[in-house]
Write a protein that holds these residues in place. Structure first.
Motif, short mmCIF file in Angstrom:
data_model
loop_
_atom_site.label_atom_id
_atom_site.label_comp_id
_atom_site.label_asym_id
_atom_site.label_seq_id
_atom_site.Cartn_x
_atom_site.Cartn_y
_atom_site.Cartn_z
N ALA A 1 2.41 5.25 -7.94
CA ALA A 1 1.27 5.30 -8.86
C ALA A 1 1.44 6.38 -9.94
O ALA A 1 1.15 6.15 -11.12
CB ALA A 1 -0.03 5.53 -8.09
N ARG A 2 1.92 7.55 -9.55
CA ARG A 2 2.08 8.65 -10.52
C ARG A 2 3.22 8.41 -11.50
O ARG A 2 3.38 9.17 -12.47
CB ARG A 2 2.26 9.97 -9.80
N CYS B 1 2.32 1.68 -3.50
CA CYS B 1 1.29 2.18 -4.41
C CYS B 1 1.22 3.70 -4.33
O CYS B 1 1.20 4.39 -5.37
CB CYS B 1 -0.07 1.57 -4.05
N ARG B 2 1.19 4.23 -3.13
CA ARG B 2 1.10 5.69 -2.96
C ARG B 2 2.32 6.40 -3.54
O ARG B 2 2.22 7.51 -4.05
CB ARG B 2 0.94 6.03 -1.48
N GLU B 3 3.48 5.76 -3.44
CA GLU B 3 4.71 6.40 -3.92
C GLU B 3 4.91 6.27 -5.43
O GLU B 3 5.53 7.14 -6.05
CB GLU B 3 5.91 5.79 -3.20
N ASN C 1 0.25 -4.40 -6.24
CA ASN C 1 -0.87 -5.10 -5.63
C ASN C 1 -0.40 -6.35 -4.89
O ASN C 1 0.70 -6.85 -5.15
CB ASN C 1 -1.90 -5.49 -6.70
N ASN D 1 -4.80 -0.73 -8.21
CA ASN D 1 -3.55 -0.37 -7.54
C ASN D 1 -3.74 -0.35 -6.02
O ASN D 1 -4.75 0.14 -5.52
CB ASN D 1 -3.07 1.01 -8.03
N GLY D 2 -2.78 -0.92 -5.32
CA GLY D 2 -2.82 -0.92 -3.86
C GLY D 2 -3.82 -1.90 -3.27
O GLY D 2 -4.17 -1.81 -2.09
N THR E 1 1.98 0.00 -10.91
CA THR E 1 0.97 -0.52 -10.00
C THR E 1 1.61 -1.54 -9.06
O THR E 1 2.54 -2.26 -9.44
CB THR E 1 -0.20 -1.20 -10.74
N LYS F 1 0.82 -1.21 0.00
CA LYS F 1 0.00 0.00 0.00
C LYS F 1 0.86 1.27 0.00
O LYS F 1 0.52 2.27 -0.64
CB LYS F 1 -0.96 -0.03 1.19
N THR F 2 2.00 1.21 0.71
CA THR F 2 2.90 2.37 0.71
C THR F 2 3.52 2.57 -0.67
O THR F 2 3.58 3.70 -1.18
CB THR F 2 4.01 2.17 1.76
#
Length: 245
Positions: free
Chosen positions: A172-173, A168-170, A179, A233-234, A177, A165-166
């Protein structure tokens, strides 16, 4: 083909669920690196897929060792030119009740299941950020929710979900992805070794009424590794016939 011409590293893929993941990815068009500590079986598994005409190679690696992870990624780049998919499947268990669990068994499971996953994710993140694309799929476990006699294993697999999950946040942009998949009760050589009574108890907990096949996990990985899953994602996806709801 879901992942045609993508380059994928699958850790812990000499046999079992990891091998099925590698096989499905190869069938779906990927160039696959089988990686494992088990050198002989890893080489044999790669040869098995090569004989079927797939672009597969074997690179040994202890993912808890940073230098070996660096070598794995470097060799993959030399051979295939890039890395598009990382599947963190390698893991071990050393079960024991909390009050009896040794320091060695705690450290070993955390070093491989959690630190090893971190080592591989960090290398993948560096490459994938730069190329602006990538897929990371982490194999966690339904045990991340807690399981008697598995304090070390459950903690490591819960940690993998936190990493997922961390990341993903870092990432994604950057077009990446990340998962996690939690396999349920899967029909493998290891699970076939449990007593018949235990097998029946496990099956009774599954709404679908049967154990999953390793390929069920592999098919989910292939989808998450494809462009069809670009907006997923995540997530934590249970592949367990409804065992965890």
């Amino acid at each position: 083909m879901l992942v045609k011409d993508k380059v994928a590293i699958v850790t812990g893929s000499a046999r079992g669920i990891g091998f099925s993941i590698a096989e499905v990815l190869a069938e779906e068009g990927a160039k696959v690196v089988i990686s494992d500590l088990a050198t002989s079986s890893g080489a044999e598994s790669a040869k098995e897929l090569q004989l079927k005409g797939y672009a597969v190679t074997f690179i040994p690696c202890d993912i808890s060792k940073r230098d070996q992870v660096n070598a794995l990624f470097a060799q993959t780049q030399v051979q295939f030119g890039r890395i598009d998919v990382l599947v963190n499947n390698a893991g071990i268990n050393r079960d024991g009740m909390l009050h009896k669990l040794s320091d060695d068994d705690w450290d070993l499971v955390i070093d491989i299941n959690l630190k090893g996953t971190f080592n591989c994710m960090q290398e993948a993140a560096k490459l994938m950020r730069e190329q602006g694309s990538g897929r990371i799929v982490n194999i966690s476990s339904a045990s991340w929710l807690g399981n008697v006699g598995q304090a070390n294993y459950a903690a490591s697999k819960a940690g993998v979900i936190g990493l997922t999950k961390t990341a993903c946040r870092e990432l994604a942009r950057k077009g990446v992805t990340v998962n996690a998949i939690c396999p349920g009760f899967i029909d493998t050589v290891m699970t076939r070794g449990v007593p018949e009574k235990v097998w029946d108890i496990m099956i009774s907990k599954i709404p679908a009424g049967f154990a999953g096949a390793p390929r069920d996990v592999g098919q989910c990985v292939a989808f998450l590794a494809s462009e069809r899953a670009r907006y997923i994602n995540g997530e934590v996806i249970n592949v367990g016939g409804g065992m965890v709801l």
